[in-house]
Design a protein around this motif. Structure first.
Motif, PDB file in Angstrom:
ATOM      1  N   GLU A  63      -9.539  43.309 -57.544  1.00 53.91           N
ATOM      2  CA  GLU A  63     -10.061  44.504 -56.879  1.00 53.91           C
ATOM      3  C   GLU A  63     -10.402  44.226 -55.416  1.00 53.91           C
ATOM      4  N   HIS A  64     -11.005  43.063 -55.162  1.00 54.79           N
ATOM      5  CA  HIS A  64     -11.349  42.705 -53.788  1.00 54.79           C
ATOM      6  C   HIS A  64     -10.077  42.506 -52.954  1.00 54.79           C
ATOM      7  N   GLU A  66      -7.227  43.902 -53.404  1.00 50.21           N
ATOM      8  CA  GLU A  66      -6.642  45.221 -53.150  1.00 50.21           C
ATOM      9  C   GLU A  66      -7.322  45.900 -51.963  1.00 50.21           C
ATOM     10  N   GLU A  67      -8.630  45.720 -51.850  1.00 55.04           N
ATOM     11  CA  GLU A  67      -9.353  46.316 -50.726  1.00 55.04           C
ATOM     12  C   GLU A  67      -8.935  45.661 -49.408  1.00 55.04           C
ATOM     13  N   SER A  70      -5.543  46.992 -48.566  1.00 56.23           N
ATOM     14  CA  SER A  70      -5.652  48.357 -48.052  1.00 56.23           C
ATOM     15  C   SER A  70      -6.134  48.361 -46.604  1.00 56.23           C
ATOM     16  N   GLU A  71      -7.095  47.501 -46.305  1.00 56.32           N
ATOM     17  CA  GLU A  71      -7.641  47.421 -44.945  1.00 56.32           C
ATOM     18  C   GLU A  71      -6.595  46.958 -43.942  1.00 56.32           C
ATOM     19  N   ARG A  75      -4.139  51.468 -44.964  1.00 50.25           N
ATOM     20  CA  ARG A  75      -4.814  52.434 -44.082  1.00 50.25           C
ATOM     21  C   ARG A  75      -4.201  52.481 -42.682  1.00 50.25           C
TER      22      ARG A  75
END
Length: 199
Positions: A63-64, A66-67, A70-71, A75
């Motif tokens: 999960e981390h 993936e963030e 995304s960053e 995005r």
């Protein structure tokens, strides 16, 4: 109590940063609560309190990661103008993310996919879910560019998304192995060639 919660949140983030760094090089099986406690000068009980088990730690690491992805990739890529510019931006940000070594082992997911591709269970499912979302995003952007007439007529979005992903993944593997950035240039050239409409 607010101070304790804030400290707990900072500790959790520190654990996950170290966990994803380790996993990008050694895989998710390289993660243990004891190892993280030692490397971060924490007690085992402190690390255990945040995750409870190795599997929960692995899931939280995914999960981390993936963030972080995304960053660095999703995005900023989606901030580009719609159509072909957005698709190109997403691919360029992916290559830049790997090249920058946001994780020491290159792309986190390129490292853990082979580890869990043939397994069953919650960790496999989490890796698969992330992979599915990524390919769906690429495919959707290819389809959108095609609908705008910015790609060759009759392009297969699923095939082209597969090829873009394959080029980026190959660049990551080659660069991590050799320490050279040449593979990123080759991947970028290949992606641009596939996305350039023929006269």
């Amino acid at each position: 109590m607010d101070g304790r919660l804030a400290r707990g949140a900072r500790t959790r983030v520190a654990i996950l940063r170290r966990a994803t760094d380790i996993a990008s090089v050694e895989g998710l099986e390289g993660l243990t609560i004891g190892r993280l406690a030692t490397e971060l000068s924490l007690s085992k009980s402190s690390v255990f309190a945040h995750f409870g088990s190795k599997e929960e730690l692995q899931l939280a690491a995914i999960e981390h990661a993936e963030e972080v992805f995304s960053e660095h990739v999703v995005r900023p890529g989606l901030a580009a103008p719609a159509g072909l510019p957005r698709l190109l931006a997403l691919a360029e940000h992916w290559l830049a993310y790997s090249r920058s070594r946001a994780f020491p082992g290159g792309c986190f997911f390129a490292g853990v996919l082979p580890e869990f591709d043939a397994r069953e269970g919650r960790v496999h499912d989490a890796v698969l879910a992330g992979r599915t979302k990524w390919i769906a995003l690429l495919t959707g952007l290819v389809a959108a560019a095609a609908e705008r007439g910015e790609l060759p007529e009759g392009v297969d979005p699923d095939q082209l998304a597969f090829e873009i992903d394959a080029l980026a993944s190959a660049a990551n593997t080659q660069s991590v192995l050799t320490g050279s950035d040449v593979a990123y240039e080759r991947a970028a050239a290949g992606i641009r060639a596939r996305l350039t409409p023929r006269p």
